[in-house]
Design an enzyme around this catalytic site. Structure first.
Site, PDB file in Angstrom:
ATOM      1  CG  ASP A   1      -2.092   0.899   1.112  1.00  0.00           C
ATOM      2  OD1 ASP A   1      -2.053   1.735   0.235  1.00  0.00           O
ATOM      3  OD2 ASP A   1      -3.042   0.773   1.905  1.00  0.00           O
TER       4      ASP A   1
ATOM      5  CB  CYS B   1     -14.501   8.223  -2.306  1.00  0.00           C
ATOM      6  SG  CYS B   1     -14.384   6.675  -1.396  1.00  0.00           S
TER       7      CYS B   1
ATOM      8  CB  CYS C   1     -18.299  -6.413 -13.898  1.00  0.00           C
ATOM      9  SG  CYS C   1     -17.224  -5.994 -12.520  1.00  0.00           S
TER      10      CYS C   1
HETATM   11  C1  B12 Z   1      -5.265   5.817  -3.299  1.00  0.00           C
HETATM   12  C2  B12 Z   1      -6.018   4.673  -2.669  1.00  0.00           C
HETATM   13  C3  B12 Z   1      -7.328   4.915  -2.233  1.00  0.00           C
HETATM   14  C4  B12 Z   1      -8.067   6.194  -2.564  1.00  0.00           C
HETATM   15  C5  B12 Z   1      -8.494   6.135  -4.043  1.00  0.00           C
HETATM   16  C6  B12 Z   1      -9.245   4.830  -4.386  1.00  0.00           C
HETATM   17  C7  B12 Z   1      -8.929   4.231  -5.726  1.00  0.00           C
HETATM   18  N1  B12 Z   1      -9.845   3.379  -6.157  1.00  0.00           N
HETATM   19  O1  B12 Z   1      -7.907   4.492  -6.338  1.00  0.00           O
HETATM   20  C8  B12 Z   1      -9.228   6.171  -1.542  1.00  0.00           C
HETATM   21  C9  B12 Z   1      -8.808   6.926  -0.274  1.00  0.00           C
HETATM   22  C10 B12 Z   1     -10.571   6.729  -2.016  1.00  0.00           C
HETATM   23  C11 B12 Z   1      -9.299   4.685  -1.218  1.00  0.00           C
HETATM   24  C12 B12 Z   1     -10.424   4.068  -0.713  1.00  0.00           C
HETATM   25  C13 B12 Z   1     -10.516   2.713  -0.447  1.00  0.00           C
HETATM   26  N2  B12 Z   1      -9.507   1.832  -0.444  1.00  0.00           N
HETATM   27 CO1  B12 Z   1      -7.729   2.258  -1.122  1.00  0.00          CO
HETATM   28  N3  B12 Z   1      -5.998   2.438  -1.874  1.00  0.00           N
HETATM   29  C14 B12 Z   1      -5.426   3.409  -2.523  1.00  0.00           C
HETATM   30  C15 B12 Z   1      -4.020   2.973  -3.003  1.00  0.00           C
HETATM   31  C16 B12 Z   1      -2.981   3.534  -2.008  1.00  0.00           C
HETATM   32  C17 B12 Z   1      -3.652   3.390  -4.432  1.00  0.00           C
HETATM   33  C18 B12 Z   1      -4.736   3.085  -5.488  1.00  0.00           C
HETATM   34  C19 B12 Z   1      -4.431   3.723  -6.814  1.00  0.00           C
HETATM   35  O2  B12 Z   1      -3.358   3.565  -7.373  1.00  0.00           O
HETATM   36  N4  B12 Z   1      -5.386   4.503  -7.343  1.00  0.00           N
HETATM   37  C20 B12 Z   1      -5.215   5.209  -8.624  1.00  0.00           C
HETATM   38  C21 B12 Z   1      -6.142   4.642  -9.675  1.00  0.00           C
HETATM   39  C22 B12 Z   1      -5.967   5.354 -11.028  1.00  0.00           C
HETATM   40  O3  B12 Z   1      -5.733   3.328  -9.861  1.00  0.00           O
HETATM   41  P1  B12 Z   1      -6.761   2.146  -9.868  1.00  0.00           P
HETATM   42  O4  B12 Z   1      -7.780   2.259  -8.803  1.00  0.00           O
HETATM   43  O5  B12 Z   1      -5.992   0.907  -9.998  1.00  0.00           O
HETATM   44  O6  B12 Z   1      -7.500   2.581 -11.247  1.00  0.00           O
HETATM   45  C23 B12 Z   1      -7.701   1.744 -12.259  1.00  0.00           C
HETATM   46  C24 B12 Z   1      -9.146   1.770 -12.712  1.00  0.00           C
HETATM   47  O7  B12 Z   1      -9.673   3.052 -12.554  1.00  0.00           O
HETATM   48  C25 B12 Z   1      -8.934   1.260 -14.129  1.00  0.00           C
HETATM   49  N5  B12 Z   1      -9.710   1.899 -15.167  1.00  0.00           N
HETATM   50  C26 B12 Z   1      -9.834   3.169 -15.464  1.00  0.00           C
HETATM   51  N6  B12 Z   1     -10.595   3.306 -16.539  1.00  0.00           N
HETATM   52  C27 B12 Z   1     -10.935   2.071 -16.951  1.00  0.00           C
HETATM   53  C28 B12 Z   1     -11.706   1.650 -18.016  1.00  0.00           C
HETATM   54  C29 B12 Z   1     -11.883   0.299 -18.209  1.00  0.00           C
HETATM   55  C30 B12 Z   1     -12.731  -0.136 -19.328  1.00  0.00           C
HETATM   56  C31 B12 Z   1     -11.277  -0.626 -17.327  1.00  0.00           C
HETATM   57  C32 B12 Z   1     -11.467  -2.079 -17.520  1.00  0.00           C
HETATM   58  C33 B12 Z   1     -10.504  -0.184 -16.239  1.00  0.00           C
HETATM   59  C34 B12 Z   1     -10.354   1.169 -16.093  1.00  0.00           C
HETATM   60  O8  B12 Z   1      -7.603   1.497 -14.509  1.00  0.00           O
HETATM   61  C35 B12 Z   1      -6.903   2.155 -13.473  1.00  0.00           C
HETATM   62  C36 B12 Z   1      -5.492   1.646 -13.495  1.00  0.00           C
HETATM   63  O9  B12 Z   1      -5.453   0.262 -13.568  1.00  0.00           O
HETATM   64  C37 B12 Z   1      -4.149   1.405  -2.913  1.00  0.00           C
HETATM   65  C38 B12 Z   1      -2.873   0.659  -2.567  1.00  0.00           C
HETATM   66  C39 B12 Z   1      -1.985   0.526  -3.784  1.00  0.00           C
HETATM   67  N7  B12 Z   1      -0.729   0.887  -3.630  1.00  0.00           N
HETATM   68  O10 B12 Z   1      -2.439   0.121  -4.836  1.00  0.00           O
HETATM   69  C40 B12 Z   1      -5.226   1.204  -1.812  1.00  0.00           C
HETATM   70  C41 B12 Z   1      -6.236   0.074  -2.034  1.00  0.00           C
HETATM   71  C42 B12 Z   1      -6.734   0.163  -3.448  1.00  0.00           C
HETATM   72  N8  B12 Z   1      -7.332   0.429  -1.147  1.00  0.00           N
HETATM   73  C43 B12 Z   1      -7.931  -0.583  -0.625  1.00  0.00           C
HETATM   74  C44 B12 Z   1      -9.113  -0.514   0.161  1.00  0.00           C
HETATM   75  C45 B12 Z   1      -9.484  -1.743   0.965  1.00  0.00           C
HETATM   76  C46 B12 Z   1      -9.903   0.656   0.148  1.00  0.00           C
HETATM   77  C47 B12 Z   1     -11.313   0.825   0.721  1.00  0.00           C
HETATM   78  C48 B12 Z   1     -12.228  -0.370   0.551  1.00  0.00           C
HETATM   79  C49 B12 Z   1     -11.195   1.203   2.233  1.00  0.00           C
HETATM   80  C50 B12 Z   1     -12.509   1.502   2.912  1.00  0.00           C
HETATM   81  N9  B12 Z   1     -13.282   0.496   3.321  1.00  0.00           N
HETATM   82  O11 B12 Z   1     -12.864   2.640   3.104  1.00  0.00           O
HETATM   83  C51 B12 Z   1     -11.821   2.053  -0.089  1.00  0.00           C
HETATM   84  C52 B12 Z   1     -12.541   1.622  -1.380  1.00  0.00           C
HETATM   85  C53 B12 Z   1     -13.010   2.776  -2.241  1.00  0.00           C
HETATM   86  C54 B12 Z   1     -13.042   2.397  -3.733  1.00  0.00           C
HETATM   87  N10 B12 Z   1     -14.207   2.134  -4.269  1.00  0.00           N
HETATM   88  O12 B12 Z   1     -11.974   2.329  -4.362  1.00  0.00           O
HETATM   89  C55 B12 Z   1      -7.272  -1.894  -1.026  1.00  0.00           C
HETATM   90  C56 B12 Z   1      -8.149  -2.593  -2.082  1.00  0.00           C
HETATM   91  C57 B12 Z   1      -8.041  -4.093  -2.073  1.00  0.00           C
HETATM   92  C58 B12 Z   1      -8.773  -4.672  -3.245  1.00  0.00           C
HETATM   93  N11 B12 Z   1      -9.392  -5.824  -3.053  1.00  0.00           N
HETATM   94  O13 B12 Z   1      -8.799  -4.109  -4.310  1.00  0.00           O
HETATM   95  C59 B12 Z   1      -5.873  -1.388  -1.579  1.00  0.00           C
HETATM   96  C60 B12 Z   1      -5.299  -2.179  -2.748  1.00  0.00           C
HETATM   97  C61 B12 Z   1      -4.916  -1.430  -0.370  1.00  0.00           C
HETATM   98  C62 B12 Z   1      -4.395  -2.829  -0.087  1.00  0.00           C
HETATM   99  N12 B12 Z   1      -3.098  -3.004  -0.087  1.00  0.00           N
HETATM  100  O14 B12 Z   1      -5.121  -3.775   0.132  1.00  0.00           O
HETATM  101  N13 B12 Z   1      -8.127   4.063  -1.533  1.00  0.00           N
HETATM  102  S1  SF4 Z   2     -20.989  -5.087  -7.831  1.00  0.00           S
HETATM  103 FE1  SF4 Z   2     -19.558  -3.943  -9.098  1.00  0.00          FE
HETATM  104  S2  SF4 Z   2     -17.631  -5.038  -8.924  1.00  0.00           S
HETATM  105 FE2  SF4 Z   2     -19.242  -6.465  -8.222  1.00  0.00          FE
HETATM  106  S3  SF4 Z   2     -19.810  -7.603 -10.076  1.00  0.00           S
HETATM  107 FE3  SF4 Z   2     -21.207  -5.871  -9.923  1.00  0.00          FE
HETATM  108  S4  SF4 Z   2     -20.236  -4.288 -11.195  1.00  0.00           S
HETATM  109 FE4  SF4 Z   2     -18.666  -5.797 -10.765  1.00  0.00          FE
HETATM  110  S1  SF4 Z   3     -18.274   6.522  -0.936  1.00  0.00           S
HETATM  111 FE1  SF4 Z   3     -18.841   5.347  -2.742  1.00  0.00          FE
HETATM  112  S2  SF4 Z   3     -16.896   4.867  -3.767  1.00  0.00           S
HETATM  113 FE2  SF4 Z   3     -16.394   5.490  -1.690  1.00  0.00          FE
HETATM  114  S3  SF4 Z   3     -16.275   3.548  -0.567  1.00  0.00           S
HETATM  115 FE3  SF4 Z   3     -18.379   4.368  -0.305  1.00  0.00          FE
HETATM  116  S4  SF4 Z   3     -19.576   3.422  -1.919  1.00  0.00           S
HETATM  117 FE4  SF4 Z   3     -17.416   3.110  -2.451  1.00  0.00          FE
END
Ligand code: B12
Ligand code: SF4
Ligand code: SF4
Length: 391
Positions: A148, A228, A202
């Site tokens: 993370d 969020c 999904c």
């Molecule tokens: C920054 C961060 C946050 C931020 C931003 C969330 C986010 N989704 O990025 C905030 C503070 C909001 C957050 C919240 C949460 N987080 Co967080 N967070 C992180 C962190 C540090 C970085 C994530 C990151 O790089 N984000 C940047 C975006 C651009 O990257 P991405 O999410 O991978 O985005 C991809 C998609 O958007 C996709 N995409 C975009 N467009 C399209 C289009 C198509 C067609 C497709 C297919 C894909 C696609 O491509 C992007 C790149 O691959 C990671 C740890 C890590 N180092 O990875 C933990 C991590 C993601 N978090 C985690 C958790 C548990 C949470 C929460 C559930 C905590 C909670 N209960 O409150 C919430 C969930 C909210 C949510 N719905 O995401 C876990 C998730 C585990 C898992 N099973 O995935 C992680 C991996 C930490 C860990 N080591 O376990 N988090």
């Molecule tokens: S709830 Fe969201 S992540 Fe889970 S299967 Fe449906 S679209 Fe995919």
């Molecule tokens: S505010 Fe929305 S995106 Fe963020 S953790 Fe809750 S349901 Fe997921």
């Protein structure tokens, strides 16, 4: 046998042996999943991360932009890395956490934060695996572990390694564990056997997108962190947009709504790891008791939990939002006490909570408490609540 063939057979035996060693060490350390991918497996991630940052979806998490190049490409983070091992550990709760939303006097702490900090738990175990692996792999093999905090895109890498796929809520979903997996990674210069990526399952489902209380998904697979609740209650130090506060309900630290809505959770079994089972005191704490926490009480209650990281003032700010959303007159007294709190973010949110809990004449009688308020943001809360202070 030609020398070249013998050398290649030897190399593939070594790869297989090291791969098997890693998998058995991972199981011994309590990880539920362990799969391997190449450093070149996420070519699409750089562009998607760039769009996320260009759209400002990261809000005040400046560290995301600062580390963008290293985050987008594991080889920029560490040029010698040849294999990336992804670990998953199940933290599924014993009950759908959304039941808490119907209990206005209780506060909802997200499932991941109800006991020990997963960073601490996972990091220690990854270090243990790294030490054993490096010893067996022999001289010249380097290993680094990340959970993370390092600039690693854990979710796309985990998808490439086949632990699951990135669902429309952007988190990794596993067919076996649903949304409830913590991720960690080990980078190494050793050559290992790679696993196949997982496919997106999904389909036409959009349950997670519809479940979000603050409409934080501008499109499927994309999140605007600024909306969020997880970001706002954990990462965001500034004033929380008043228009979003009512949607928080009683969520005071993180949010699980999009995760909980996922139909793939039906296959998940409660976490095996006891350190991720909710502590009794954090399962459904009383809002009134949390409002009364001073710094020492906060530290004692959240010892070892990730909640401790945000500090007492930001935490009480969040609890005041839940109080303001509760509709409970019994919380007026504890909120009033906080109008005199030394922390401006606490005083400001106490004003907002009281403006929602009290009838209008009663609230306006509190106006004296705004006299001499030195903080402009607290003053802005009084003004927004209809109390104007004469200079
Ligand atoms: C920054 C961060 C946050 C931020 C931003 C969330 C986010 N989704 O990025 C905030 C503070 C909001 C957050 C919240 C949460 N987080 Co967080 N967070 C992180 C962190 C540090 C970085 C994530 C990151 O790089 N984000 C940047 C975006 C651009 O990257 P991405 O999410 O991978 O985005 C991809 C998609 O958007 C996709 N995409 C975009 N467009 C399209 C289009 C198509 C067609 C497709 C297919 C894909 C696609 O491509 C992007 C790149 O691959 C990671 C740890 C890590 N180092 O990875 C933990 C991590 C993601 N978090 C985690 C958790 C548990 C949470 C929460 C559930 C905590 C909670 N209960 O409150 C919430 C969930 C909210 C949510 N719905 O995401 C876990 C998730 C585990 C898992 N099973 O995935 C992680 C991996 C930490 C860990 N080591 O376990 N988090
Ligand atoms: S709830 Fe969201 S992540 Fe889970 S299967 Fe449906 S679209 Fe995919
Ligand atoms: S505010 Fe929305 S995106 Fe963020 S953790 Fe809750 S349901 Fe997921």
């Amino acid at each position: 046998m030609p020398l070249e063939q013998a050398t290649s057979d030897q190399a593939s035996r070594t790869r297989a042996k090291l791969t098997a060693l890693l998998r058995s060490e991972a199981a011994a350390q309590g990880f539920d999943l362990c799969r391997i991918t190449t450093p070149d497996s996420i070519p699409q991630a750089a562009g998607r991360l760039a769009s996320f940052i260009d759209a400002d979806y990261h809000g005040t998490m400046a560290w995301m932009a600062e580390t963008q190049a290293r985050r987008a490409n594991p080889k920029t983070l560490w040029s010698e890395v040849r294999s990336i091992v992804l670990f998953g550990i199940n933290y599924a709760p014993d009950r759908d956490p959304r039941y808490l939303q119907a209990l206005p006097d209780k506060a909802a702490i997200s499932v991941y934060a109800r006991n020990r900090d997963y960073h601490d738990v996972i990091k220690g175990r990854l270090k243990e695996i790294a030490t054993r692996f490096a010893a067996r792999a022999g001289g010249g093999t380097d290993v680094k572990v990340f959970v993370d905090t390092a600039p690693v895109m854990e979710k796309p890498l985990a998808e490439a390694a086949g632990l699951g796929w990135q669902g429309k809520h952007t988190n990794l979903v596993s067919r076996q564990y649903g949304s409830w997996l913590f991720l960690g990674s080990l980078f190494t210069t050793a050559e290992l056997d790679f696993d196949a990526a997982e496919l997106d399952h999904c389909g036409s489902c959009r349950a997670c997108l519809d479940a979000c209380p603050t409409a934080a998904f501008p499109a499927p697979y994309q999140i605007d962190a600024r909306r969020c609740i997880s970001y706002l209650t954990i990462e965001h130090k500034g004033v929380i947009d008043a228009a979003l506060r009512p949607a928080f309900g009683n969520r005071i630290y993180g949010c699980d709504d999009c995760l909980s809505a996922c139909p793939w959770n039906k296959f998940a079994e409660t976490a095996r790891e006891m350190k991720f089972h909710a502590r009794d005191a954090l399962r459904e704490p009383d809002i009134a008791a949390l409002l009364a926490l001073d710094d020492a009480g906060f530290r004692a209650l959240f010892s070892g939990s990730p909640v401790k990281r945000i500090g007492r003032d930001r935490f009480v700010r969040n609890v005041l939002i839940a109080a303001g959303n509760s509709g409970l007159e019994t919380l007026i007294g504890p909120c009033r006490v906080l109008l005199a709190d030394p922390a401006p973010q606490v005083r400001g949110m106490a004003v907002w909570a009281l403006s929602r809990l009290m009838d209008r004449p009663g609230f306006l009688e509190l106006a004296d408490a705004s006299a001499g308020e030195p903080d402009v943001e607290v003053m802005a809360e009084w003004t927004a609540a209809g109390v104007r202070q004469c200079a």
